[in-house]
Scaffold this active site. Sequence first.
Site, PDB file in Angstrom:
ATOM      1  N   HIS A  63       0.952  -1.342  -0.025  1.00 13.84           N
ATOM      2  CA  HIS A  63       0.069   0.126   0.041  1.00 13.84           C
ATOM      3  C   HIS A  63       0.949   1.196   0.121  1.00 13.84           C
ATOM      4  O   HIS A  63       1.947   1.217   0.582  1.00 13.84           O
ATOM      5  CB  HIS A  63      -0.898   0.052   1.260  1.00 13.84           C
ATOM      6  CG  HIS A  63      -2.153  -0.754   1.163  1.00 13.84           C
ATOM      7  ND1 HIS A  63      -2.842  -1.105   2.332  1.00 13.84           N
ATOM      8  CD2 HIS A  63      -3.007  -0.975   0.014  1.00 13.84           C
ATOM      9  CE1 HIS A  63      -3.800  -1.787   2.092  1.00 13.84           C
ATOM     10  NE2 HIS A  63      -4.030  -1.615   0.593  1.00 13.84           N
ATOM     11  N   CYS A  88      -2.149   2.942   9.392  1.00 11.52           N
ATOM     12  CA  CYS A  88      -3.163   1.930   8.883  1.00 11.52           C
ATOM     13  C   CYS A  88      -4.489   2.012  10.007  1.00 11.52           C
ATOM     14  O   CYS A  88      -5.480   1.583   9.400  1.00 11.52           O
ATOM     15  CB  CYS A  88      -2.538   0.741   8.761  1.00 11.52           C
ATOM     16  SG  CYS A  88      -1.722   0.326   7.422  1.00 11.52           S
TER      17      CYS A  88
END
Length: 261
Positions: free
Chosen positions: A156, A250
């Site tokens: 990511h 996150c």
Amino acid sequence: MCAPTHYDVNYSINPWMHPDKPTNTELALTQWEQLRGLLRDLGHEVLEISPVPGLPDMVFAANGATMIDGRVLSARFRYPQRVPEGPAYLAWFQHHGFTVRDAVHINEGEGDLLFTGERVLAGTGFRTHPDSHAEAAEFFGREVVTLHLVNSEFYHLDTALSVLDHDEVMYYPEAFSAESRQVLRDLYPDAILANQEDAAVFGLNSVSDGRHVLLAPQAVHLHQELADRGFVPIGIDLSELLKAGGSAKCCTLEIREASAC
């Protein structure tokens, strides 16, 4: 944020996840609570979504959607294990009265769509489909800059790049294609560059409010670089959540109700 009540690593969808290794849900919750407490101590309001049984990665709220100017683009996950998280987060935003769009193309929220206040930096290569970048540009009415990730450990964008404020970022060059490294050099010639040691402890998966930066305490080079630039780095140990490939960023999805420009 979403408490890791059901946290576990019982499947593997990134190189950090090893179901054969034990996890400690109680420790994950303790570390997560410390992150939540730090955010509150810094004056930030923390809203919570209820965790759903059977969705151990729901703690990674950043992946749940992208919100800019009070408008919410839902996440549409690549792997079936996480697909139900998208509707769960979308329902939360709908319940709270925000304008929402159910995404057509695969995107994993702020995992790959990072708003700088001027543009959206958009990752692709492992999770988010490049077609979602055009979808985000149309929905948010913002410039979207595509960046190609080439190292599967940094699957990511938010594992390889952190937005510090509207015109400053830090990133790990080796996570990006040569073309994307050039794009980043052109856009951010004075960016902080992470070294391999910083990246390996997810030091770039950080949360910044423009002054305070919450990141892994082991990322000592980044701590020094941030302090030298006038930021206040704050170490937060989320080592248990790193077993699933996540850290401070996150765990946080930013609510942006008004223009950040």
